[in-house]
Scaffold this motif. Structure first.
Motif, PDB file in Angstrom:
ATOM      1  N   THR A  66      24.906  20.057 -18.981  1.00  0.00           N
ATOM      2  CA  THR A  66      25.651  21.283 -19.326  1.00  0.00           C
ATOM      3  C   THR A  66      26.284  22.011 -18.141  1.00  0.00           C
ATOM      4  OG1 THR A  66      25.621  23.198 -20.813  1.00  0.00           O
ATOM      5  CG2 THR A  66      23.778  23.022 -19.295  1.00  0.00           C
ATOM      6  N   GLY A 113      33.653  35.777 -22.979  1.00  0.00           N
ATOM      7  CA  GLY A 113      33.945  34.481 -22.351  1.00  0.00           C
ATOM      8  C   GLY A 113      34.799  33.636 -23.276  1.00  0.00           C
ATOM      9  N   GLY A 138      33.314  29.584 -25.578  1.00  0.00           N
ATOM     10  CA  GLY A 138      33.930  30.775 -26.156  1.00  0.00           C
ATOM     11  C   GLY A 138      35.020  30.421 -27.158  1.00  0.00           C
ATOM     12  N   GLU A 181      37.204  38.609 -21.163  1.00  0.00           N
ATOM     13  CA  GLU A 181      37.327  37.554 -20.139  1.00  0.00           C
ATOM     14  C   GLU A 181      37.539  38.182 -18.770  1.00  0.00           C
ATOM     15  OE1 GLU A 181      37.409  34.718 -18.705  1.00  0.00           O
ATOM     16  OE2 GLU A 181      36.827  33.333 -20.274  1.00  0.00           O
ATOM     17  N   CYS A 222      42.255  32.248 -19.081  1.00  0.00           N
ATOM     18  CA  CYS A 222      41.509  32.146 -20.341  1.00  0.00           C
ATOM     19  C   CYS A 222      41.796  33.357 -21.229  1.00  0.00           C
ATOM     20  CB  CYS A 222      40.014  32.023 -20.068  1.00  0.00           C
ATOM     21  SG  CYS A 222      39.598  30.534 -19.160  1.00  0.00           S
ATOM     22  N   THR A 235      29.050  34.003 -24.149  1.00  0.00           N
ATOM     23  CA  THR A 235      29.259  32.551 -23.945  1.00  0.00           C
ATOM     24  C   THR A 235      29.688  32.268 -22.516  1.00  0.00           C
ATOM     25  OG1 THR A 235      31.674  32.442 -24.327  1.00  0.00           O
ATOM     26  CG2 THR A 235      30.290  32.560 -26.292  1.00  0.00           C
ATOM     27  N   VAL A 239      25.966  40.284 -18.523  1.00  0.00           N
ATOM     28  CA  VAL A 239      27.236  40.481 -19.235  1.00  0.00           C
ATOM     29  C   VAL A 239      27.125  41.647 -20.232  1.00  0.00           C
ATOM     30  CG1 VAL A 239      28.935  39.387 -20.757  1.00  0.00           C
ATOM     31  CG2 VAL A 239      27.901  38.091 -18.881  1.00  0.00           C
TER      32      VAL A 239
HETATM   33  P1  NAI Z   1      33.223  27.762 -19.111  1.00  0.00           P
HETATM   34  O1  NAI Z   1      33.160  27.919 -17.653  1.00  0.00           O
HETATM   35  O2  NAI Z   1      34.244  26.844 -19.718  1.00  0.00           O
HETATM   36  O3  NAI Z   1      33.413  29.195 -19.827  1.00  0.00           O
HETATM   37  C1  NAI Z   1      32.785  30.369 -19.447  1.00  0.00           C
HETATM   38  C2  NAI Z   1      33.861  31.468 -19.469  1.00  0.00           C
HETATM   39  O4  NAI Z   1      33.247  32.743 -19.282  1.00  0.00           O
HETATM   40  C3  NAI Z   1      34.886  31.297 -18.350  1.00  0.00           C
HETATM   41  O5  NAI Z   1      36.204  31.248 -18.898  1.00  0.00           O
HETATM   42  C4  NAI Z   1      34.679  32.536 -17.469  1.00  0.00           C
HETATM   43  O6  NAI Z   1      35.899  32.996 -16.905  1.00  0.00           O
HETATM   44  C5  NAI Z   1      34.092  33.533 -18.457  1.00  0.00           C
HETATM   45  N1  NAI Z   1      33.297  34.607 -17.835  1.00  0.00           N
HETATM   46  C6  NAI Z   1      32.483  34.551 -16.743  1.00  0.00           C
HETATM   47  N2  NAI Z   1      31.918  35.746 -16.504  1.00  0.00           N
HETATM   48  C7  NAI Z   1      32.368  36.578 -17.471  1.00  0.00           C
HETATM   49  C8  NAI Z   1      32.140  37.943 -17.773  1.00  0.00           C
HETATM   50  N3  NAI Z   1      31.337  38.695 -17.013  1.00  0.00           N
HETATM   51  N4  NAI Z   1      32.746  38.472 -18.865  1.00  0.00           N
HETATM   52  C9  NAI Z   1      33.591  37.735 -19.636  1.00  0.00           C
HETATM   53  N5  NAI Z   1      33.850  36.430 -19.397  1.00  0.00           N
HETATM   54  C10 NAI Z   1      33.250  35.860 -18.333  1.00  0.00           C
HETATM   55  O7  NAI Z   1      31.757  27.308 -19.572  1.00  0.00           O
HETATM   56  P2  NAI Z   1      31.352  26.678 -20.997  1.00  0.00           P
HETATM   57  O8  NAI Z   1      31.396  25.213 -20.918  1.00  0.00           O
HETATM   58  O9  NAI Z   1      32.116  27.386 -22.046  1.00  0.00           O
HETATM   59  O10 NAI Z   1      29.807  27.067 -21.051  1.00  0.00           O
HETATM   60  C11 NAI Z   1      29.363  28.407 -21.162  1.00  0.00           C
HETATM   61  C12 NAI Z   1      27.837  28.444 -21.232  1.00  0.00           C
HETATM   62  O11 NAI Z   1      27.400  27.820 -22.445  1.00  0.00           O
HETATM   63  C13 NAI Z   1      27.127  27.687 -20.116  1.00  0.00           C
HETATM   64  O12 NAI Z   1      25.943  28.376 -19.782  1.00  0.00           O
HETATM   65  C14 NAI Z   1      26.783  26.358 -20.766  1.00  0.00           C
HETATM   66  O13 NAI Z   1      25.737  25.713 -20.105  1.00  0.00           O
HETATM   67  C15 NAI Z   1      26.433  26.809 -22.150  1.00  0.00           C
HETATM   68  N6  NAI Z   1      26.505  25.813 -23.228  1.00  0.00           N
HETATM   69  C16 NAI Z   1      25.730  26.082 -24.344  1.00  0.00           C
HETATM   70  C17 NAI Z   1      25.747  25.226 -25.418  1.00  0.00           C
HETATM   71  C18 NAI Z   1      24.896  25.505 -26.602  1.00  0.00           C
HETATM   72  O14 NAI Z   1      24.692  24.628 -27.422  1.00  0.00           O
HETATM   73  N7  NAI Z   1      24.400  26.695 -26.781  1.00  0.00           N
HETATM   74  C19 NAI Z   1      26.595  24.013 -25.434  1.00  0.00           C
HETATM   75  C20 NAI Z   1      27.410  23.866 -24.245  1.00  0.00           C
HETATM   76  C21 NAI Z   1      27.350  24.740 -23.192  1.00  0.00           C
END
Ligand code: NAI
Length: 491
Positions: A215, A278, A283, A301, A306, A333, A339
């Motif tokens: 992940t 996010g 997201g 965001e 994004c 997310t 957050v």
């Molecule tokens: P990503 O990096 O594609 O997206 C995260 C987004 O959050 C980015 O666009 C970033 O700019 C934004 N962000 C960061 N800080 C922020 C803030 N303070 N306020 C608003 N936006 C903010 O990452 P992805 O792949 O979307 O993963 C996100 C999380 O979800 C990770 O922790 C990942 O490990 C987890 N995940 C959970 C899954 C589940 O089944 N629950 C499945 C896949 C990933």
């Protein structure tokens, strides 16, 4: 221990139900089943001792049994205290050919609703193998460990790295008063194992040929270790295979986010205002999921690219504090920390729902909420708590701030996990069989393998792929058989 297999699961009697669901899942996981067929007589993982830390669900059971079918020995723990499906864990211990009296499966250390102490105990057991390890230069027999790690979020990798680091320093640091409970418990466990044997984690780290990470959050930790020159073994970033993050993170969440909200609360989502913090892959899936139910979605965001994507997709983009007065649901997310803080929570509407679907619970200020003067917690049912503020306003927090799709529901469905886990299996084979070709860095799988995973799943859905002519292929400068895109293409 029973039948020679060490395990710690909730209820072995649940195994029959688990086995039935595993059987149904196998049909929905064509990628994993194709890999079993492809390697039926090759056993590329023979000799592999894989320690896995990944949500112990039905889908993970199919992954584990695929690794075993390819020749590996496996030990498993969940990477989250709430995500285990107890019937799946039981079925994996018993295995397809065992019985409750004589389990023939895989050692699993996981149950739904572990405490933090139990969580780290399970992780430690999963990394500690029976039998004799290597012999030290002074003749001592060292701890047996895995030679491969399969990780989700990086906790197993962190335990090995921190353990080795503290063994080298000869001391485990004391936790600070402000440290999260998770970290305090982690240091406590290490204190015991580092003191008991000054070389356990160093030996285990030296024996590992590589780790494959599932992940976004775990991958971030790996790149940080590599940049500091501290990575003890090579790593493959499975998350950034296109057939992982652009599918599991997005379409998986699109399915399992509303599943978690519905099972947790059964509140009607249509007509409500939902805030998604996010707009990365997760997201995007979350926003689509909520809009699909008729919610009006607002996105927060930090990244203008994004944020602009969210606007183009028809969502309002706002700061959290400005969205809160109208929000009925808030979902994080981001994979970031702090957050939604307790000051935000105190301003939420009465009975608004708050949940996180990013990897760790620190996206929400759960510690601040618990410390809020005059706050009261009313548990409605497991993984659903109502927090009552002194003014009588309440908010409903799902899964104590841990990923709610796995805490309140059963995570992503099989078909999408088949994509992710096919990449995991391919990455395990790659690092196990070609160790010499990899340095202590973080790698991604070649695009050709990504396309192979997609092809298998497209076939299973009955999709018809158009074939390039030789002339067309030359015109766009690719091979007729692929890869069809350059490395910088973003999908
Ligand atoms: P990503 O990096 O594609 O997206 C995260 C987004 O959050 C980015 O666009 C970033 O700019 C934004 N962000 C960061 N800080 C922020 C803030 N303070 N306020 C608003 N936006 C903010 O990452 P992805 O792949 O979307 O993963 C996100 C999380 O979800 C990770 O922790 C990942 O490990 C987890 N995940 C959970 C899954 C589940 O089944 N629950 C499945 C896949 C990933």
């Amino acid at each position: 221990t029973r039948g020679g297999i060490e395990f710690a699961v909730a209820d072995l009697d649940a195994a029959e139900f688990g086995r039935k669901e595993i059987r149904l899942a196998e049909h929905e996981m064509p990628g994993l089943m194709a890999l079993r067929r492809e390697y039926a007589e090759v056993y590329p993982l023979r000799g592999a001792r894989i320690s896995g830390s990944l949500h112990m669900t039905v889908q993970t059971a199919v992954l584990i049994e695929t690794l075993v079918a390819l020749g590996a020995e496996v030990r498993w723990a969940s990477c989250n205290i709430f995500s285990t499906q107890d019937h799946a864990a039981a079925a994996v211990v018993i295995g397809p050919h065992g019985s409750a009296e004589e389990p023939k499966g895989v050692p699993v250390f996981a149950w739904k609703g572990e405490s933090l102490e139990e969580y780290w105990w399970c992780t430690e057991r999963m990394l500690t193998w029976d039998g004799e390890g290597p012999t030290a230069s002074d003749g001592r027999t060292l701890q047996a460990g895995p030679n491969m790690i399969l990780d989700d979020g990086g906790d197993a990798t962190m335990l090995v790295h921190k353990g080795a680091e503290y063994e080298k320093a000869g001391v485990v640091p004391a936790a600070g008063a402000d440290d999260a409970d998770e970290w305090k418990v982690f240091l406590e466990l290490l204190r015991a194992s580092v003191v008991a044997d000054g070389s356990k984690w160093t030996t285990i780290g030296a024996g590992v040929r590589g780790v494959t990470e599932e992940t976004t959050t775990g991958v971030l930790r790996l790149y940080q270790l590599a940049a500091a020159g501290e990575l003890l073994f090579p790593a493959i970033n499975v998350n950034d295979a296109v057939t992982k993050s652009k599918f599991d993170n997005r379409y998986g969440i699109r399915h399992s986010l509303v599943d978690g909200i519905n099972r947790g609360t059964d509140v009607l989502i249509g007509g409500k205002v939902a805030v998604v913090c996010g707009y990365g892959d997760v997201g995007k899936g979350a926003a689509e999921s909520l809009r699909g139910q008729g919610a009006r979605v607002i996105v927060t965001e930090i990244d203008p690219i994004c944020a602009l994507q969210a606007a183009m997709d028809g969502y309002q983009v706002k700061r959290l504090e400005n969205a809160l007065p109208e929000a009925d649901l808030v979902i994080t997310t981001t994979g970031n920390k702090d957050v939604v803080m307790v000051e935000h929570m105190a301003k939420m509407k009465h009975q608004a729902i708050l949940g996180n679907i990013g990897h760790f619970d620190n996206e929400l200020d759960m510690a601040g909420l618990a410390r809020y003067p005059g706050i009261r917690r009313v548990t409605i049912k497991p993984q659903v708590d109502e927090w009552v503020f002194p003014n009588g306003n309440t908010i409903i927090v799902l899964s104590e701030g841990r990923l709610l799709n796995l805490g309140n529901a059963t995570g992503h469905p099989s078909f999408v996990m088949s994509n992710s886990f096919s990449n995991q299996v391919i990455a395990q084979i790659e690092l196990f069989t070609k160790q010499a070709e990899y340095d202590k860095e973080v790698y991604r799988l070649p695009k050709k393998l990504d396309e192979k995973v997609a092809r298998i799943h497209l076939d299973a859905l009955g999709g018809e792929l158009t074939k390039l002519t030789k002339e067309q292929a030359e015109y766009i400068d690719v091979d007729v058989e692929g890869p069809f895109k350059s490395e910088h293409y973003r999908y």
